[in-house]
Design a protein around this motif. Structure first.
Motif, mmCIF file in Angstrom:
data_model
loop_
_atom_site.group_PDB
_atom_site.id
_atom_site.type_symbol
_atom_site.label_atom_id
_atom_site.label_comp_id
_atom_site.label_asym_id
_atom_site.label_seq_id
_atom_site.Cartn_x
_atom_site.Cartn_y
_atom_site.Cartn_z
ATOM 1 N N ASN A 43 0.815 -1.216 0.000
ATOM 2 C CA ASN A 43 0.000 0.000 0.000
ATOM 3 C C ASN A 43 0.847 1.264 0.000
ATOM 4 N N TYR A 44 0.124 2.389 -0.150
ATOM 5 C CA TYR A 44 0.685 3.719 0.015
ATOM 6 C C TYR A 44 0.074 4.291 1.294
ATOM 7 N N ILE A 58 -13.229 18.775 4.747
ATOM 8 C CA ILE A 58 -12.285 18.049 3.892
ATOM 9 C C ILE A 58 -13.041 17.114 2.951
ATOM 10 N N ASN A 59 -12.627 17.087 1.700
ATOM 11 C CA ASN A 59 -13.216 16.216 0.685
ATOM 12 C C ASN A 59 -12.093 15.445 -0.009
ATOM 13 N N VAL A 60 -12.192 14.114 -0.016
ATOM 14 C CA VAL A 60 -11.182 13.261 -0.650
ATOM 15 C C VAL A 60 -11.873 12.395 -1.681
ATOM 16 N N THR A 61 -11.390 12.422 -2.934
ATOM 17 C CA THR A 61 -11.949 11.595 -4.003
ATOM 18 C C THR A 61 -10.832 10.908 -4.773
ATOM 19 N N TYR A 62 -11.192 9.816 -5.419
ATOM 20 C CA TYR A 62 -10.265 9.087 -6.282
ATOM 21 C C TYR A 62 -10.980 8.852 -7.606
ATOM 22 N N LEU A 66 -6.446 9.461 -10.093
ATOM 23 C CA LEU A 66 -6.101 10.765 -9.553
ATOM 24 C C LEU A 66 -6.750 10.938 -8.180
ATOM 25 N N LEU A 67 -5.917 11.015 -7.143
ATOM 26 C CA LEU A 67 -6.391 11.244 -5.782
ATOM 27 C C LEU A 67 -6.439 12.757 -5.564
ATOM 28 N N PHE A 100 -2.782 13.934 -6.647
ATOM 29 C CA PHE A 100 -1.679 12.998 -6.784
ATOM 30 C C PHE A 100 -2.096 11.877 -7.729
ATOM 31 N N ILE A 101 -1.207 11.500 -8.635
ATOM 32 C CA ILE A 101 -1.464 10.349 -9.498
ATOM 33 C C ILE A 101 -1.081 9.104 -8.712
#
Length: 140
Positions: A43-44, A58-62, A66-67, A100-101
């Protein structure tokens, strides 16, 4: 006057060009949060410093490898004293967006936790290529 415009360039050496380092601090000092990324075979792991933010900001999408990490915070403070007719009102608005890719991430194993001003994201690796789809990551 020497500290008026900080530079790491040495004026006494002719081999340095005039504008080589003159704008270093101007372009490199940003208000972007610090990000640490570690990788192992499975993993990362990411740690993003977001002090003063709330989890709801905060909003996090993938999406398509592209993160994207976005946050926006609006704070307002008002202090008044009727005896002296003093009123102070301050507003602070902060926002940022980092991308981030991150290739071949396993969607169903992504973990994201916000605690003590740090957003920790665990992105498990996937051996297969991801299909194009949008995935919103829930923050614990």
């Amino acid at each position: 006057m020497a500290n008026l415009f900080p530079t790491s360039r040495d004026f006494f050496f002719p081999q340095t060009h005039f504008f080589d380092h003159a704008f270093d601090s101007f372009f490199t000092k940003t208000n972007q949060p610090s990000v640490d990324i570690k990788e192992n075979e499975h993993n990362y792991k990411m740690a993003i410093d977001l002090p003063g933010m709330n989890k709801e900001d905060i909003n996090v999408t993938y999406n398509n490898n592209l993160l994207t990490i976005e946050a926006q915070s609006n704070q307002e403070t008002e202090n008044s004293d009727e005896a002296t007719n003093y009123l102070r009102r301050e507003r602070v608005s902060r926002s940022f967006k980092r991308q981030f890719i991150m290739n071949n991430i396993k969607f169903d194993g992504i973990e994201c936790k916000y605690e003590n001003g740090v957003l920790n994201i665990n992105l498990p690796k996937n051996d297969q290529k991801n299909l194009e789809q949008n995935y919103k990551i829930n923050i614990q």
